[in-house]
Scaffold this motif. Sequence first.
Motif, short mmCIF file in Angstrom:
data_model
loop_
_atom_site.label_atom_id
_atom_site.label_comp_id
_atom_site.label_asym_id
_atom_site.label_seq_id
_atom_site.Cartn_x
_atom_site.Cartn_y
_atom_site.Cartn_z
N SER A 93 57.50 140.05 16.97
CA SER A 93 57.85 140.87 15.82
C SER A 93 58.71 140.03 14.88
CB SER A 93 58.63 142.10 16.27
OG SER A 93 59.95 141.74 16.65
N PRO A 94 58.83 140.41 13.61
CA PRO A 94 59.68 139.64 12.69
C PRO A 94 61.12 139.50 13.20
CG PRO A 94 58.28 141.12 11.45
CD PRO A 94 58.07 141.44 12.90
N ARG A 95 61.67 140.55 13.78
CA ARG A 95 63.04 140.48 14.32
C ARG A 95 63.12 139.44 15.43
NH1 ARG A 95 67.19 145.06 14.81
NH2 ARG A 95 65.72 146.05 13.43
N GLU A 96 62.12 139.41 16.31
CA GLU A 96 62.11 138.42 17.40
C GLU A 96 61.95 137.00 16.86
OE1 GLU A 96 60.17 140.95 21.07
OE2 GLU A 96 58.87 140.33 19.42
N ILE A 97 61.12 136.85 15.84
CA ILE A 97 60.93 135.52 15.25
C ILE A 97 62.26 134.99 14.73
CG2 ILE A 97 59.88 134.28 13.30
CD1 ILE A 97 57.43 136.16 13.65
N VAL A 98 62.99 135.82 14.00
CA VAL A 98 64.29 135.40 13.45
C VAL A 98 65.25 135.07 14.58
CG1 VAL A 98 66.28 136.18 12.11
CG2 VAL A 98 63.97 136.64 11.28
N MET A 99 65.29 135.91 15.60
CA MET A 99 66.21 135.70 16.71
C MET A 99 65.89 134.41 17.47
SD MET A 99 68.86 137.10 17.61
CE MET A 99 69.69 136.21 18.86
N LEU A 100 64.61 134.18 17.75
CA LEU A 100 64.22 132.95 18.45
C LEU A 100 64.53 131.71 17.62
CD1 LEU A 100 60.81 134.11 19.96
CD2 LEU A 100 62.93 133.63 21.21
N ALA A 101 64.32 131.80 16.32
CA ALA A 101 64.63 130.67 15.43
C ALA A 101 66.13 130.38 15.45
CB ALA A 101 64.15 130.96 14.02
N TRP A 102 66.94 131.44 15.45
CA TRP A 102 68.39 131.24 15.47
C TRP A 102 68.83 130.60 16.79
CZ3 TRP A 102 72.36 130.65 12.51
CH2 TRP A 102 73.64 130.66 13.08
N LEU A 103 68.27 131.06 17.90
CA LEU A 103 68.62 130.48 19.20
C LEU A 103 68.25 129.00 19.25
CD1 LEU A 103 67.58 133.40 21.57
CD2 LEU A 103 69.91 132.68 20.98
N ASP A 104 67.11 128.65 18.68
CA ASP A 104 66.69 127.26 18.61
C ASP A 104 67.66 126.45 17.75
OD1 ASP A 104 64.81 125.14 19.23
OD2 ASP A 104 64.18 125.28 17.13
N LEU A 105 68.10 127.03 16.64
CA LEU A 105 69.06 126.35 15.77
C LEU A 105 70.39 126.15 16.50
CD1 LEU A 105 69.97 125.15 13.10
CD2 LEU A 105 70.41 127.47 12.27
N GLU A 106 70.83 127.15 17.24
CA GLU A 106 72.07 127.00 18.01
C GLU A 106 71.95 125.84 19.00
OE1 GLU A 106 72.97 130.83 19.80
OE2 GLU A 106 74.56 131.12 18.32
N GLU A 107 70.79 125.72 19.62
CA GLU A 107 70.57 124.60 20.56
C GLU A 107 70.65 123.27 19.82
OE1 GLU A 107 70.45 122.70 23.93
OE2 GLU A 107 70.59 124.88 23.79
N ASN A 108 70.09 123.21 18.62
CA ASN A 108 70.19 121.99 17.81
C ASN A 108 71.64 121.68 17.45
OD1 ASN A 108 67.46 121.14 17.62
ND2 ASN A 108 67.07 122.82 16.20
N LEU A 109 72.41 122.70 17.15
CA LEU A 109 73.84 122.49 16.86
C LEU A 109 74.55 121.91 18.07
CD1 LEU A 109 74.66 125.82 14.98
CD2 LEU A 109 74.54 123.53 13.98
N ARG A 110 74.25 122.45 19.24
CA ARG A 110 74.89 121.94 20.46
C ARG A 110 74.49 120.48 20.73
NH1 ARG A 110 74.35 127.34 21.66
NH2 ARG A 110 76.32 128.31 22.21
N GLN A 111 73.22 120.16 20.50
CA GLN A 111 72.76 118.78 20.70
C GLN A 111 73.47 117.84 19.73
OE1 GLN A 111 68.49 118.78 20.30
NE2 GLN A 111 68.19 119.98 22.16
N ALA A 112 73.60 118.25 18.47
CA ALA A 112 74.30 117.41 17.49
C ALA A 112 75.76 117.24 17.88
CB ALA A 112 74.20 118.04 16.10
N ALA A 113 76.38 118.31 18.34
CA ALA A 113 77.78 118.23 18.77
C ALA A 113 77.93 117.30 19.97
CB ALA A 113 78.31 119.63 19.10
N GLU A 114 77.01 117.39 20.89
CA GLU A 114 77.05 116.53 22.07
C GLU A 114 76.93 115.06 21.68
OE1 GLU A 114 74.05 115.83 25.72
OE2 GLU A 114 74.74 117.90 25.47
N ILE A 115 75.99 114.75 20.77
CA ILE A 115 75.81 113.37 20.30
C ILE A 115 77.07 112.88 19.60
CG2 ILE A 115 74.52 111.91 18.69
CD1 ILE A 115 72.09 113.78 19.27
#
Length: 199
Positions: A93-115
């Motif tokens: 659903s559109p709500r799930e798409i937005v939520m999954l995209a945000w979770l993926d972005l949070e993971e990218n933030l954590r990876q950048a912070a780790e680096i």
Amino acid sequence: MDVFEFVASLVNSLAWPAALVVIAIVFRQPIRRVLNRMAKRVGSMTEVRAWKVRAKFAEKTTQVNQEIADEASSIDPPLGQTYNEGVSLEGESPREIVMLAWLDLEENLRQAAEIAGVPSDRSVPAARLRRNFPPDIQMRLRELQNLRNAAVHMRDFSVSRESAIAYARAASKFGAIVRHPSIVMAMRDEARENPASVK
């Protein structure tokens, strides 16, 4: 209190409820029409509100997507196609798409912070990690987070699938931007200069 006073007080107590029942029975058709009209107006107001939310989300997503594309093109060395342009979210659903995209972005933030050497375990919320990024990245992240909040917390959130996929593409592209070496270096420098922002 004798029987007559009791009956009189009982009749007095029941007079208003009885009158209301009689009025409701006599005027049931006009009352029904008024209630139906009110229900239609409330329903149309809800539709208008949902339409406004849908339009605002689509407009803001388009704006953020363009700004992120501009940032991606201005990064040196070029970003390239490291982000997931072909977002495949079949059946979501559109709500799930937005939520999954945000979770993926949070993971990218954590990876950048780790680096960058910034503590980024799961207990550190993405909002706290945002403080270590350059101001323009913080602003864009805040915009994406506000759109995500609208999707998750608004009761009558209903946007088109296309708008949700546009959000997912913007979040994916932005995730590649935050992992870009120049951004990670800026984050590392900020963490060294201001260790209090890391905690």
